[in-house]
Enzyme design. Structure first.
Site, mmCIF file in Angstrom:
data_model
loop_
_atom_site.group_PDB
_atom_site.id
_atom_site.type_symbol
_atom_site.label_atom_id
_atom_site.label_comp_id
_atom_site.label_asym_id
_atom_site.label_seq_id
_atom_site.Cartn_x
_atom_site.Cartn_y
_atom_site.Cartn_z
ATOM 1 N N PRO A 135 0.827 -1.206 0.000
ATOM 2 C CA PRO A 135 0.000 0.000 0.000
ATOM 3 C C PRO A 135 0.864 1.259 0.000
ATOM 4 C CG PRO A 135 0.080 -0.964 2.204
ATOM 5 C CD PRO A 135 0.776 -1.928 1.283
ATOM 6 N N SER A 164 -3.983 1.565 0.044
ATOM 7 C CA SER A 164 -3.754 2.392 1.240
ATOM 8 C C SER A 164 -5.007 3.134 1.687
ATOM 9 C CB SER A 164 -2.660 3.417 0.916
ATOM 10 O OG SER A 164 -2.646 4.450 1.857
ATOM 11 N N TYR A 187 -5.164 2.666 8.305
ATOM 12 C CA TYR A 187 -4.639 3.519 9.370
ATOM 13 C C TYR A 187 -5.843 3.806 10.254
ATOM 14 C CZ TYR A 187 -0.150 4.626 7.127
ATOM 15 O OH TYR A 187 1.119 4.564 6.585
ATOM 16 N N THR A 213 -1.952 -1.209 9.719
ATOM 17 C CA THR A 213 -0.564 -0.765 9.858
ATOM 18 C C THR A 213 -0.323 -0.295 11.281
ATOM 19 O OG1 THR A 213 -0.426 -0.218 7.527
ATOM 20 C CG2 THR A 213 1.162 0.861 8.976
ATOM 21 N N LYS A 290 0.411 -5.191 9.693
ATOM 22 C CA LYS A 290 1.558 -4.745 8.884
ATOM 23 C C LYS A 290 2.496 -3.901 9.745
ATOM 24 C CE LYS A 290 2.682 -2.140 4.683
ATOM 25 N NZ LYS A 290 3.242 -0.863 5.091
ATOM 26 N N HIS A 314 8.205 -0.356 6.908
ATOM 27 C CA HIS A 314 7.506 0.719 6.195
ATOM 28 C C HIS A 314 8.423 1.336 5.126
ATOM 29 C CE1 HIS A 314 3.635 2.996 7.048
ATOM 30 N NE2 HIS A 314 4.117 3.675 6.035
ATOM 31 N N ARG A 317 10.493 4.055 6.648
ATOM 32 C CA ARG A 317 9.789 5.323 6.860
ATOM 33 C C ARG A 317 9.150 5.383 8.248
ATOM 34 N NH1 ARG A 317 8.573 7.501 1.838
ATOM 35 N NH2 ARG A 317 6.478 8.258 2.267
ATOM 36 N N GLY A 347 12.654 -2.753 0.737
ATOM 37 C CA GLY A 347 13.944 -2.873 0.062
ATOM 38 C C GLY A 347 14.040 -3.967 -0.978
HETATM 39 C C1 FMN Z 1 5.369 7.014 -0.813
HETATM 40 C C2 FMN Z 1 5.011 5.901 0.125
HETATM 41 C C3 FMN Z 1 3.772 5.904 0.725
HETATM 42 C C4 FMN Z 1 3.413 4.860 1.577
HETATM 43 N N1 FMN Z 1 2.154 4.853 2.097
HETATM 44 C C5 FMN Z 1 1.808 3.844 2.923
HETATM 45 C C6 FMN Z 1 0.488 3.784 3.459
HETATM 46 O O1 FMN Z 1 -0.340 4.634 3.172
HETATM 47 N N2 FMN Z 1 0.192 2.768 4.294
HETATM 48 C C7 FMN Z 1 1.107 1.793 4.625
HETATM 49 O O2 FMN Z 1 0.796 0.883 5.398
HETATM 50 N N3 FMN Z 1 2.346 1.808 4.101
HETATM 51 C C8 FMN Z 1 2.703 2.807 3.265
HETATM 52 N N4 FMN Z 1 3.963 2.806 2.723
HETATM 53 C C9 FMN Z 1 4.877 1.691 3.024
HETATM 54 C C10 FMN Z 1 4.708 0.565 2.004
HETATM 55 O O3 FMN Z 1 3.481 -0.085 2.171
HETATM 56 C C11 FMN Z 1 5.802 -0.487 2.144
HETATM 57 O O4 FMN Z 1 5.864 -0.940 3.474
HETATM 58 C C12 FMN Z 1 7.185 0.027 1.725
HETATM 59 O O5 FMN Z 1 7.097 0.931 0.654
HETATM 60 C C13 FMN Z 1 8.060 -1.142 1.323
HETATM 61 O O6 FMN Z 1 9.348 -0.723 1.118
HETATM 62 P P1 FMN Z 1 9.942 -0.378 -0.324
HETATM 63 O O7 FMN Z 1 9.375 0.931 -0.745
HETATM 64 O O8 FMN Z 1 11.425 -0.295 -0.064
HETATM 65 O O9 FMN Z 1 9.575 -1.503 -1.268
HETATM 66 C C14 FMN Z 1 4.333 3.829 1.859
HETATM 67 C C15 FMN Z 1 5.572 3.825 1.230
HETATM 68 C C16 FMN Z 1 5.923 4.845 0.371
HETATM 69 C C17 FMN Z 1 7.258 4.801 -0.309
#
Ligand code: FMN
Length: 417
Positions: A135, A164, A187, A213, A290, A314, A317, A347
């Site tokens: 997502p 998401s 969320y 999440t 998650k 995440h 993040r 990753g």
């Molecule tokens: C721009 C962006 C927005 C994201 N938004 C959400 C979100 O709304 N909800 C969530 O559970 N994870 C969110 N994530 C995390 C992703 O679901 C995921 O865990 C993560 O991108 C995986 O790592 P990767 O980008 O290295 O593949 C977000 C990631 C990015 C890069």
């Protein structure tokens, strides 16, 4: 093998080179450095990184990284910065790539792999591969067609898509574009009624699971975002109403029509395990958590009848822990003892990355940024090509380790280096 000193010198040259590029100006270099596997030897440097050599069509892409600079060129700097950013020093962002170097493959030979079946069952549904779209919120900030383009890309390769809470487009339209049931990521906010309404809406739209999440309970210092945002000269107020939390959430598809009075937080800093008891009484959908990183939490999840977990930081993040998910995965798999499926993300960029996690015992691998690079670069065809490259690499790597199907990926095929 180059010595560590050589590697450090090469790395410095690489970063200097990137910093000098008009495309990857300050901030972008740090974003890219997080993605580039910094300890890999020189061949990584052969990938085209300058403006003249960017791919012009999705077909030209040799790997998923080829899409990132094109996305950077097309997407507003603040939006690109939001996507690329990790937290603080972005140590975890780097760790998510470098973590794969801590594990090596032990391929088996003389197995008939002339045909490989990558199909995988995830919570009772069979997909062509274990590659899942993680997502990612607000995808229209990367391309006008946003989540709909991602859904169509996912459909082309029969991938599971997780939508998401912060989606730009409602769950009903995205499900229609995907042409099959998806999962909804929640969320929960500080207000139960908001979470409950979203869960009901997702269930009515046919979602198979709600992925809650749990790794975003605090504020976050996204320095790459903050740096790139200062270079963005557009008037952001035209799209982002920052007058109040309610006003800003009203523009989001899944918040439409909800009573947002009393909403103080879109995440859920007060959430505890009790939330899941309540959620279980609210929905018939499968419940997924998650953002698990410690085996203790995975065991509590299994003890409480959670249907699956996603081992995730995440995409680096949440907190700058320094620990990659591929590093966290083995202890979690060992502790859960097969009581529920374990998905993993953060990753994953290569077929070999996926084979390592699947051999350890993960059920599926989610990817985030790579399909967003494809989306930002070329829209739906970009998403399709990113997913196709991931499938191609996974297929080839399964052949190489001697695994004609997912069940043939076993722990003995991977070892800690
Ligand atoms: C721009 C962006 C927005 C994201 N938004 C959400 C979100 O709304 N909800 C969530 O559970 N994870 C969110 N994530 C995390 C992703 O679901 C995921 O865990 C993560 O991108 C995986 O790592 P990767 O980008 O290295 O593949 C977000 C990631 C990015 C890069």
């Amino acid at each position: 093998m180059p010595s560590p000193v050589d590697q450090a010198t090469n790395r410095r040259h690489f970063l200097k080179f990137l910093a000098g590029s008009p495309l990857l100006a300050y901030g972008g270099a740090s974003a890219f450095a997080g993605e580039a596997p910094s300890k890999l030897p020189d061949p990584m440097l052969w990938a085209p990184q300058n403006l003249e050599e960017l791919i012009k069509t999705p077909k030209e892409a040799i790997n998923v990284f080829d899409f990132e600079p094109v996305c950077r060129k097309n997407v507003p700097p603040a939006h690109f910065g939001y996507m690329a950013s990790g937290i603080d020093d972005e140590v975890t962002l780097r760790a998510n790539r470098e973590g794969f170097l801590k594990f090596q493959l032990r391929p088996r030979r003389l197995v008939d792999v002339s045909k490989v079946d990558m199909s995988t069952e995830i919570l009772g549904v069979r997909y062509d591969t274990p590659i899942v779209l993680a997502p990612v919120g607000g995808q229209r900030s990367f391309h006008d067609e946003g989540e709909l383009a991602a859904a169509r890309g996912a459909k082309a390769g029969n991938h599971l898509q997780i939508l998401s809470t912060a989606t730009s487009t409602g769950v009903e339209d995205v499900t229609a574009a995907r042409g099959a049931p998806i999962w909804y990521q929640l969320y929960a906010t500080n207000k139960w009624e908001v979470a409950q309404a979203m869960v009901k809406r997702a269930e009515n739209a046919g979602c198979l699971a709600v992925a809650v999440t749990v790794d975003r309970s605090g504020g976050r210092n996204q320095e790459t975002l903050f740096r790139l945002r200062t270079g963005d000269k557009r008037d952001c107020n035209g799209c982002h109403d920052r007058s109040s939390l309610q006003a800003s959430m009203r523009t989001r598809a899944m918040y439409q029509g909800l009573d947002l009075s009393g909403l103080r937080n879109t995440q859920a800093s007060a959430m505890t395990w009790d939330f899941f008891k309540r959620l279980r009484d609210t929905t018939k959908m499968k419940i997924v958590i998650k953002g698990i990183l410690a085996w203790e939490d995975a065991v509590i999840a299994a003890d409480n009848g959670i249907d699956a977990i996603i081992v995730s930081n995440h995409g680096a993040r949440s907190e700058d822990s320094g620990r990659s998910t591929i590093d966290a995965l083995p202890e979690i798999i060992e502790a859960v003892k097969g009581r529920m499926p374990i998905l993993v993300d953060s990753g994953f960029r290569r077929g070999s990355d996926m084979v390592k996690a699947l051999s350890m015992g993960a059920t599926a691998v989610c990817v985030g940024r790579p399909y967003i690079w494809g989306l930002g670069a070329f829209g739906q065809p970009g998403v399709e090509r990113v997913l196709e490259l991931l499938r191609t690499e996974l297929y080839a790597m399964m052949q190489q380790v001697g695994a004609p199907s997912i069940k043939h990926l076993v722990p003995a095929m991977v070892r800690r280096a």
